[in-house]
Design a protein around this motif. Structure first.
Motif, PDB file in Angstrom:
ATOM      1  N   LEU A   1       0.801  -1.226   0.000  1.00 26.89           N
ATOM      2  CA  LEU A   1       0.000   0.000   0.000  1.00 26.89           C
ATOM      3  C   LEU A   1       0.835   1.277   0.000  1.00 26.89           C
ATOM      4  N   HIS A   2       2.081   1.187  -0.498  1.00 28.00           N
ATOM      5  CA  HIS A   2       2.918   2.388  -0.540  1.00 28.00           C
ATOM      6  C   HIS A   2       3.914   2.252  -1.685  1.00 28.00           C
ATOM      7  N   SER A   3       3.633   2.901  -2.809  1.00 35.40           N
ATOM      8  CA  SER A   3       4.578   2.873  -3.935  1.00 35.40           C
ATOM      9  C   SER A   3       4.535   4.191  -4.686  1.00 35.40           C
ATOM     10  N   HIS A   4       5.688   4.532  -5.288  1.00 33.90           N
ATOM     11  CA  HIS A   4       5.845   5.798  -6.006  1.00 33.90           C
ATOM     12  C   HIS A   4       6.200   5.552  -7.464  1.00 33.90           C
ATOM     13  N   THR A   5       5.819   6.496  -8.310  1.00 28.69           N
ATOM     14  CA  THR A   5       6.051   6.386  -9.743  1.00 28.69           C
ATOM     15  C   THR A   5       6.731   7.656 -10.256  1.00 28.69           C
ATOM     16  N   GLN A   6       6.904   7.718 -11.567  1.00 31.18           N
ATOM     17  CA  GLN A   6       7.499   8.907 -12.186  1.00 31.18           C
ATOM     18  C   GLN A   6       6.655  10.163 -11.963  1.00 31.18           C
ATOM     19  N   ALA A   7       5.414   9.994 -11.537  1.00 32.35           N
ATOM     20  CA  ALA A   7       4.580  11.167 -11.273  1.00 32.35           C
ATOM     21  C   ALA A   7       5.151  12.006 -10.135  1.00 32.35           C
ATOM     22  N   SER A   8       5.918  11.373  -9.224  1.00 33.04           N
ATOM     23  CA  SER A   8       6.626  12.153  -8.197  1.00 33.04           C
ATOM     24  C   SER A   8       8.099  11.781  -8.248  1.00 33.04           C
ATOM     25  N   ASP A   9       8.578  11.008  -7.291  1.00 32.85           N
ATOM     26  CA  ASP A   9      10.025  10.743  -7.244  1.00 32.85           C
ATOM     27  C   ASP A   9      10.365   9.269  -7.435  1.00 32.85           C
ATOM     28  N   GLY A  10       9.452   8.497  -8.035  1.00 25.69           N
ATOM     29  CA  GLY A  10       9.762   7.118  -8.365  1.00 25.69           C
ATOM     30  C   GLY A  10      10.433   7.022  -9.731  1.00 25.69           C
ATOM     31  N   MET A  11      11.002   5.871 -10.015  1.00 31.92           N
ATOM     32  CA  MET A  11      11.723   5.670 -11.275  1.00 31.92           C
ATOM     33  C   MET A  11      10.833   5.124 -12.390  1.00 31.92           C
ATOM     34  N   ASN A  12       9.773   4.415 -12.034  1.00 38.03           N
ATOM     35  CA  ASN A  12       8.983   3.684 -13.022  1.00 38.03           C
ATOM     36  C   ASN A  12       7.721   4.422 -13.426  1.00 38.03           C
ATOM     37  N   LYS A  13       7.272   4.129 -14.637  1.00 40.82           N
ATOM     38  CA  LYS A  13       5.939   4.552 -15.025  1.00 40.82           C
ATOM     39  C   LYS A  13       4.926   3.814 -14.143  1.00 40.82           C
ATOM     40  N   PRO A  14       3.762   4.391 -13.928  1.00 41.32           N
ATOM     41  CA  PRO A  14       2.759   3.714 -13.090  1.00 41.32           C
ATOM     42  C   PRO A  14       2.441   2.299 -13.568  1.00 41.32           C
ATOM     43  N   ALA A  15       2.330   2.116 -14.880  1.00 43.40           N
ATOM     44  CA  ALA A  15       2.012   0.784 -15.417  1.00 43.40           C
ATOM     45  C   ALA A  15       3.112  -0.219 -15.111  1.00 43.40           C
ATOM     46  N   GLU A  16       4.359   0.257 -15.016  1.00 43.40           N
ATOM     47  CA  GLU A  16       5.474  -0.643 -14.707  1.00 43.40           C
ATOM     48  C   GLU A  16       5.373  -1.135 -13.267  1.00 43.40           C
TER      49      GLU A  16
ATOM     50  N   THR B   1      -1.666  -9.270  -4.821  1.00 44.23           N
ATOM     51  CA  THR B   1      -3.072  -9.053  -5.155  1.00 44.23           C
ATOM     52  C   THR B   1      -3.271  -7.665  -5.718  1.00 44.23           C
ATOM     53  N   GLY B   2      -2.582  -6.701  -5.113  1.00 44.76           N
ATOM     54  CA  GLY B   2      -2.725  -5.326  -5.545  1.00 44.76           C
ATOM     55  C   GLY B   2      -1.692  -4.421  -4.921  1.00 44.76           C
ATOM     56  N   LEU B   3      -1.725  -3.171  -5.345  1.00 49.66           N
ATOM     57  CA  LEU B   3      -0.822  -2.167  -4.789  1.00 49.66           C
ATOM     58  C   LEU B   3      -1.514  -0.817  -4.817  1.00 49.66           C
ATOM     59  N   ALA B   4      -1.015   0.092  -3.985  1.00 45.96           N
ATOM     60  CA  ALA B   4      -1.500   1.469  -3.991  1.00 45.96           C
ATOM     61  C   ALA B   4      -0.466   2.351  -4.669  1.00 45.96           C
ATOM     62  N   ILE B   5      -0.948   3.292  -5.462  1.00 49.33           N
ATOM     63  CA  ILE B   5      -0.098   4.335  -6.037  1.00 49.33           C
ATOM     64  C   ILE B   5      -0.231   5.547  -5.128  1.00 49.33           C
ATOM     65  N   THR B   6       0.866   5.916  -4.469  1.00 47.80           N
ATOM     66  CA  THR B   6       0.818   6.966  -3.438  1.00 47.80           C
ATOM     67  C   THR B   6       1.913   7.999  -3.704  1.00 47.80           C
ATOM     68  N   ASP B   7       1.826   8.674  -4.823  1.00 44.99           N
ATOM     69  CA  ASP B   7       2.851   9.660  -5.155  1.00 44.99           C
ATOM     70  C   ASP B   7       2.742  10.891  -4.269  1.00 44.99           C
ATOM     71  N   HIS B   8       3.869  11.595  -4.156  1.00 48.92           N
ATOM     72  CA  HIS B   8       3.937  12.775  -3.299  1.00 48.92           C
ATOM     73  C   HIS B   8       3.164  13.943  -3.901  1.00 48.92           C
ATOM     74  N   ASP B   9       2.117  14.360  -3.222  1.00 43.65           N
ATOM     75  CA  ASP B   9       1.386  15.580  -3.548  1.00 43.65           C
ATOM     76  C   ASP B   9       0.822  15.600  -4.966  1.00 43.65           C
TER      77      ASP B   9
ATOM     78  N   SER C   1       6.120  16.165 -10.344  1.00 40.42           N
ATOM     79  CA  SER C   1       7.033  17.048  -9.622  1.00 40.42           C
ATOM     80  C   SER C   1       8.352  16.342  -9.361  1.00 40.42           C
ATOM     81  N   LEU C   2       9.384  17.140  -9.150  1.00 32.70           N
ATOM     82  CA  LEU C   2      10.690  16.612  -8.759  1.00 32.70           C
ATOM     83  C   LEU C   2      10.779  16.558  -7.239  1.00 32.70           C
ATOM     84  N   GLY C   3      11.658  15.679  -6.735  1.00 30.46           N
ATOM     85  CA  GLY C   3      11.862  15.557  -5.295  1.00 30.46           C
ATOM     86  C   GLY C   3      13.331  15.377  -4.972  1.00 30.46           C
ATOM     87  N   ARG C   4      13.619  15.202  -3.693  1.00 30.81           N
ATOM     88  CA  ARG C   4      15.009  15.036  -3.270  1.00 30.81           C
ATOM     89  C   ARG C   4      15.706  13.842  -3.923  1.00 30.81           C
ATOM     90  N   PRO C   5      15.007  12.713  -4.162  1.00 33.40           N
ATOM     91  CA  PRO C   5      15.701  11.611  -4.851  1.00 33.40           C
ATOM     92  C   PRO C   5      16.226  11.993  -6.228  1.00 33.40           C
TER      93      PRO C   5
END
Length: 297
Positions: A12-27, A38-46, A141-145
């Motif tokens: 229930l906690h994953s990030h994508t390119q929409a914030s500071d993750g490396m992967n596209k959401p589909a990836e 079973t599933g995952l949550a997309i929880t990008d920053h802001d 958005s960009l972030g510290r990573p």
């Protein structure tokens, strides 16, 4: 909590390119499928910019995608993050509020770059964004990573962890923070958006009195007990707090993808939520929506 593949298994906690993750959401969704989640949550920053793509991928691959967010707040002199689940991510008021937060994040990023330059680190925001190999999309958005990634590429540090330990973590010389909303305001935003609010990774704050104050007075719906940076001791402490305050126990890896061969916070599925958590979050979100309708009538 390690994945329990014999039962439902949600990260229930994953990030994508929409914030500071490396992967596209589909990836991220594809990886969840590979790992038997079973599933995952997309929880990008802001931002909720990655949710639609993830939902479409989830339908194609048979992975249950939980729409979520991680909102940046400030309390007790610390950055505090609040997760939201099952909120109406298309709500115009929510979108406007998140846009304001991203503008603060952008201003903070420029302050960090200025501080690094004062330290003799030759780095520009253009170099940070160049690491994306693409322009930012609306709502991203960009972030510290991203800044840490640029420090690695330029040879100032050997890896992401050193970038944070030397420059970017709270209390380090390159760290910067601007006034942010309080946790109770983020919880209110999530509730007004029809979602369930959860205090993220309390062990990272190093201040259990502050954590207790947030749980007692700000009244989120849950607490993230299982996290890649929590050990058994933290899991035990925060499980006890969840019981004390009647909160939903959640869990997730805080997966950001792989940078320079290193998985940042934890691998997808490395921490998961207890069985039944997603249903409890749905029920909490539904209760919030019912309460909101009652106030309107």
């Amino acid at each position: 909590m390690e994945p329990h593949m014999e039962d439902e298994c949600y990260d229930l906690h994953s990030h994508t390119q929409a914030s500071d993750g490396m992967n596209k959401p589909a990836e991220n969704v594809r990886l969840a499928k590979e790992k038997g989640l079973t599933g995952l949550a997309i929880t990008d920053h802001d931002t909720v910019a990655g949710i639609e793509e993830a939902l479409l991928a989830g339908k194609e691959l048979g992975v249950d995608v939980v729409p979520g967010i991680e909102i940046s707040t400030r309390a007790g002199g610390k950055d505090i993050h609040v997760l939201g689940y099952f909120l109406d991510y298309e709500d115009e008021q929510l979108q406007e509020r998140l846009a304001r937060l991203r503008s603060v994040r952008e201003e903070r990023n420029h302050l960090i770059i200025a501080k690094l330059q004062q330290l003799g680190v030759e780095i520009t925001m253009e170099e940070v964004q160049a690491g994306l190999d693409r322009p930012l999309r609306p709502g991203e958005s960009l972030g510290r990573p991203h800044i840490a990634d640029a420090l690695v590429r330029k040879g100032y540090v050997s890896d992401m962890r050193e970038a944070f330990d030397r420059y970017l973590a709270e209390g380090k010389p390159g760290y910067a923070s601007l006034p942010r909303i309080a946790p109770e305001e983020a919880i209110m935003w999530i509730h007004e958006g029809g979602g369930a609010a959860v205090l993220a990774h309390p062990g990272l704050y190093g201040d259990d009195e502050l954590v207790r104050s947030i749980l007692e007075h700000r009244k989120p719906d849950g607490i993230e007990v299982y996290h890649s940076d929590h050990g058994p001791e933290e899991e035990s402490r925060y499980t006890a707090m969840a019981e004390q305050y009647g909160l939903i126990v959640t869990g997730g890896s805080d997966y950001h993808g792989v940078r320079q061969g290193v998985v940042f916070h934890g691998d997808l599925g490395g921490r998961t939520a207890p069985p039944g958590t997603v249903e409890r979050l749905k029920q909490a979100a539904e209760a919030v929506r019912r309460a909101g309708k009652n106030l309107e009538n």
